[in-house]
Design a protein around this motif. Structure first.
Motif, short mmCIF file in Angstrom:
data_model
loop_
_atom_site.label_atom_id
_atom_site.label_comp_id
_atom_site.label_asym_id
_atom_site.label_seq_id
_atom_site.Cartn_x
_atom_site.Cartn_y
_atom_site.Cartn_z
N GLN A 76 39.25 -22.26 18.33
CA GLN A 76 40.55 -22.16 17.04
C GLN A 76 42.19 -22.49 18.35
N ALA A 87 48.13 -21.45 21.86
CA ALA A 87 46.98 -20.77 22.49
C ALA A 87 45.04 -21.38 22.08
N SER A 143 41.38 -21.44 21.84
CA SER A 143 39.79 -20.21 22.13
C SER A 143 38.83 -20.80 21.52
N THR A 181 37.44 -23.71 24.94
CA THR A 181 38.36 -24.34 25.21
C THR A 181 37.80 -25.73 26.44
N LYS A 209 44.54 -20.17 31.10
CA LYS A 209 46.08 -19.05 30.55
C LYS A 209 44.96 -18.85 29.24
N ASN A 210 44.30 -20.59 29.46
CA ASN A 210 44.00 -22.17 27.99
C ASN A 210 45.28 -21.23 27.30
#
Length: 118
Positions: free
Chosen positions: A3, A23, A25, A28, A75-76
């Motif tokens: 996502q 960002a 999620s 990943t 932190k992806n």
């Protein structure tokens, strides 16, 4: 599944700067490349910048020297720093990801509007 959620778009004056954030999620660790695309009304979608899992980057000629793609694996997050913005940079910007075992850019964010006005 992966996502992606973009943020950071907005209205700036020509010559200004914006930083877009993506960002990620889900799965990943399987992402092998992340790209920023943009699409303006009546125009084809184009790849603006991409970064691979190894850190290799590439840019569209139109943004070289002005835009920088980067990532923070812890932190992806993937970022697109946009400097010296021009009116022709105005578009919806999308974050997209490639995942190992899934062909192409199969995962896309919802897009964020960038407008550079003169």
């Amino acid at each position: 599944q992966v996502q992606l959620v973009e943020s950071g778009g907005g209205l700036v004056q020509a010559g200004g700067s914006l930083r877009l954030s993506c960002a990620a999620s889900g799965r990943t660790l399987s992402i092998i490349a992340t790209g920023w695309f943009r699409q303006a009304p009546g125009k084809q979608r184009e790849l603006v910048a991409a970064i691979t899992s190894s850190g290799s980057t590439n840019y569209a000629d139109s943004v070289k020297g002005r835009f920088t793609i980067s990532r923070d694996n812890a932190k992806n997050m993937v970022y697109l720093q946009m400097n010296s913005l021009k009116p022709e940079d105005t578009a919806i910007y999308y974050c997209a990801a490639q995942r190992f075992g899934v062909p192409g850019y199969a995962y896309w964010g919802q897009g964020t509007q960038v407008t550079a006005s003169s």
